[in-house]
Design a protein around this motif. Structure first.
Motif, PDB file in Angstrom:
ATOM      1  N   UNK A 135      18.325 -11.771 -22.065  1.00 36.10           N
ATOM      2  CA  UNK A 135      16.799 -10.988 -21.260  1.00 36.10           C
ATOM      3  C   UNK A 135      16.526 -10.692 -23.186  1.00 36.10           C
ATOM      4  N   UNK A 136      15.672 -10.743 -23.837  1.00 34.54           N
ATOM      5  CA  UNK A 136      14.972  -9.722 -24.630  1.00 34.54           C
ATOM      6  C   UNK A 136      14.243  -8.160 -24.964  1.00 34.54           C
ATOM      7  N   UNK A 137      13.927  -7.891 -26.532  1.00 35.82           N
ATOM      8  CA  UNK A 137      13.239  -6.182 -26.450  1.00 35.82           C
ATOM      9  C   UNK A 137      12.643  -6.599 -27.224  1.00 35.82           C
ATOM     10  N   UNK A 138      11.976  -6.091 -26.936  1.00 39.49           N
ATOM     11  CA  UNK A 138      10.353  -6.302 -28.520  1.00 39.49           C
ATOM     12  C   UNK A 138      10.312  -4.155 -28.019  1.00 39.49           C
ATOM     13  N   UNK A 146       2.029 -10.025 -29.888  1.00 40.92           N
ATOM     14  CA  UNK A 146       1.734 -11.142 -28.933  1.00 40.92           C
ATOM     15  C   UNK A 146       2.308 -12.494 -29.481  1.00 40.92           C
ATOM     16  N   UNK A 147       2.326 -12.800 -31.165  1.00 37.30           N
ATOM     17  CA  UNK A 147       2.732 -13.568 -31.945  1.00 37.30           C
ATOM     18  C   UNK A 147       4.576 -13.863 -31.388  1.00 37.30           C
ATOM     19  N   UNK A 148       4.870 -12.549 -31.098  1.00 38.84           N
ATOM     20  CA  UNK A 148       6.638 -11.969 -31.029  1.00 38.84           C
ATOM     21  C   UNK A 148       6.563 -12.721 -29.651  1.00 38.84           C
ATOM     22  N   UNK A 149       5.891 -12.226 -28.701  1.00 38.38           N
ATOM     23  CA  UNK A 149       6.066 -12.417 -27.019  1.00 38.38           C
ATOM     24  C   UNK A 149       5.950 -14.219 -26.614  1.00 38.38           C
ATOM     25  N   UNK A 174       9.367 -16.574 -25.843  1.00 38.23           N
ATOM     26  CA  UNK A 174       8.638 -17.702 -24.760  1.00 38.23           C
ATOM     27  C   UNK A 174       9.317 -19.129 -24.871  1.00 38.23           C
ATOM     28  N   UNK A 175       8.967 -19.407 -26.244  1.00 41.35           N
ATOM     29  CA  UNK A 175       9.161 -21.284 -26.266  1.00 41.35           C
ATOM     30  C   UNK A 175      10.598 -21.342 -27.129  1.00 41.35           C
ATOM     31  N   UNK A 176      10.973 -20.259 -26.678  1.00 38.22           N
ATOM     32  CA  UNK A 176      12.528 -20.557 -27.138  1.00 38.22           C
ATOM     33  C   UNK A 176      13.963 -19.869 -25.852  1.00 38.22           C
ATOM     34  N   UNK A 177      12.861 -20.069 -24.547  1.00 38.53           N
ATOM     35  CA  UNK A 177      13.326 -19.296 -23.530  1.00 38.53           C
ATOM     36  C   UNK A 177      13.673 -18.016 -22.814  1.00 38.53           C
ATOM     37  N   UNK A 178      13.514 -17.201 -23.693  1.00 43.46           N
ATOM     38  CA  UNK A 178      13.625 -15.906 -23.307  1.00 43.46           C
ATOM     39  C   UNK A 178      11.904 -16.047 -22.977  1.00 43.46           C
ATOM     40  N   UNK A 179      12.188 -15.595 -21.547  1.00 47.53           N
ATOM     41  CA  UNK A 179      10.778 -15.097 -20.328  1.00 47.53           C
ATOM     42  C   UNK A 179      11.213 -13.938 -19.971  1.00 47.53           C
ATOM     43  N   UNK A 180      12.247 -13.045 -19.765  1.00 43.63           N
ATOM     44  CA  UNK A 180      12.637 -12.051 -19.181  1.00 43.63           C
ATOM     45  C   UNK A 180      12.589 -10.777 -20.502  1.00 43.63           C
ATOM     46  N   UNK A 181      10.782 -10.226 -20.609  1.00 43.29           N
ATOM     47  CA  UNK A 181      10.920  -9.249 -21.948  1.00 43.29           C
ATOM     48  C   UNK A 181      11.167  -7.961 -21.509  1.00 43.29           C
ATOM     49  N   UNK A 215      11.788 -17.520 -37.416  1.00 37.74           N
ATOM     50  CA  UNK A 215      13.234 -17.921 -36.899  1.00 37.74           C
ATOM     51  C   UNK A 215      13.421 -18.308 -35.077  1.00 37.74           C
ATOM     52  N   UNK A 216      14.468 -19.376 -35.164  1.00 37.64           N
ATOM     53  CA  UNK A 216      14.455 -19.742 -33.872  1.00 37.64           C
ATOM     54  C   UNK A 216      15.003 -19.034 -33.104  1.00 37.64           C
ATOM     55  N   UNK A 217      14.275 -18.756 -32.373  1.00 32.62           N
ATOM     56  CA  UNK A 217      15.351 -17.533 -31.291  1.00 32.62           C
ATOM     57  C   UNK A 217      16.279 -17.885 -30.425  1.00 32.62           C
ATOM     58  N   UNK A 218      15.442 -19.681 -30.139  1.00 33.19           N
ATOM     59  CA  UNK A 218      16.428 -19.938 -29.289  1.00 33.19           C
ATOM     60  C   UNK A 218      17.852 -20.406 -29.983  1.00 33.19           C
ATOM     61  N   UNK A 219      18.290 -20.463 -31.217  1.00 32.54           N
ATOM     62  CA  UNK A 219      20.017 -20.112 -30.850  1.00 32.54           C
ATOM     63  C   UNK A 219      21.023 -19.162 -31.611  1.00 32.54           C
TER      64      UNK A 219
END
Length: 225
Positions: A2-5, A35-38, A42-49, A112-116
């Motif tokens: 999961x991710x938190x903003x 919205x840019x961050x969200x 999501x593009x990096x696979x983080x869908x639960x925010x 930054x490529x959050x997926x890594x």
């Protein structure tokens, strides 16, 4: 994972823009910052925010909704008053679960490529550092051999991007408190890893930087058109 903003701050340095609009909803490139961050997450696979809110938080919820239009599932951690970074994350732990989670400051702009970061961490935290910008020339932390410490003169700036284990907050009580002391204690025990990112990153902490990000996005759109 999961991710938190983090989106609960008042944005005092952005006044008068933030007198009626919460900082995460200030626009650049025709879109609110958050919205840019969200979309990047999501593009990096983080869908639960999880998004924490305080000042004018109802406007953030009204804008983002449940996240479905972004391909995300957004939950909100509502704070009566902003609890600072540590207190805000601690309050949101029931929504974040028992596994490590990503936290991103709501007032940064980055490619930054959050997926890594979707990989196991060995300690209690993993931080992304960036070269020191002009507004933070002395940096925050030292990075050596993949470990972060609070000692040494060769320091870099914390990007506002980190992965944390819930155990980092063990023993904390609900309320308002900063994150940095928790990190420094974990650093002293060798439990904070890190990496350097040298790509695009901005701390949108002033109106001038917001305008610079807006110009960056417009220029990028022209190049890609």
């Amino acid at each position: 994972m999961k991710a938190m903003i983090l989106a609960a701050g008042r944005g005092e340095r952005m006044r008068p823009l933030t007198d009626s609009v919460p900082k995460p909803l200030l626009t650049a490139g025709g879109r609110p910052l958050i919205e840019h961050t969200i979309e990047s997450l999501v593009r990096s696979g983080f869908v639960d925010i999880v998004v924490n809110t305080a000042y004018l938080g109802e406007l953030i919820e009204a804008r983002l909704g449940d996240g479905a239009r972004f391909g995300a599932r957004i939950a909100y951690s509502v704070e009566g008053e902003a609890l600072e970074t540590g207190g805000g994350i601690h309050r949101a732990l029931p929504l974040l679960g028992e596994e490590p989670f990503l936290v991103v400051n709501g007032d940064i702009a980055t490619e930054f490529p959050f997926g890594q970061l979707r990989r196991p961490i060995s300690g209690l935290a993993h931080l992304v550092l960036v070269p020191n910008p002009s507004h933070n020339p002395r940096g925050d932390f030292n990075l050596c051999g993949g470990r972060i410490s609070d000692s040494g003169d060769d320091r870099f700036t914390f990007s506002g991007i980190g992965v944390y284990r819930p155990e980092l907050f063990a023993g904390c009580s609900p309320g308002k408190f900063p994150l940095a002391p928790l990190l420094r204690r974990a650093m002293a025990d060798g439990l904070v890893s890190g990496e350097m990112y040298t790509g695009f990153w901005m701390d949108i902490g002033t109106i001038d930087r917001l305008q610079a990000f807006d110009e960056y996005l417009k220029s990028k759109a022209k190049r890609n058109s």
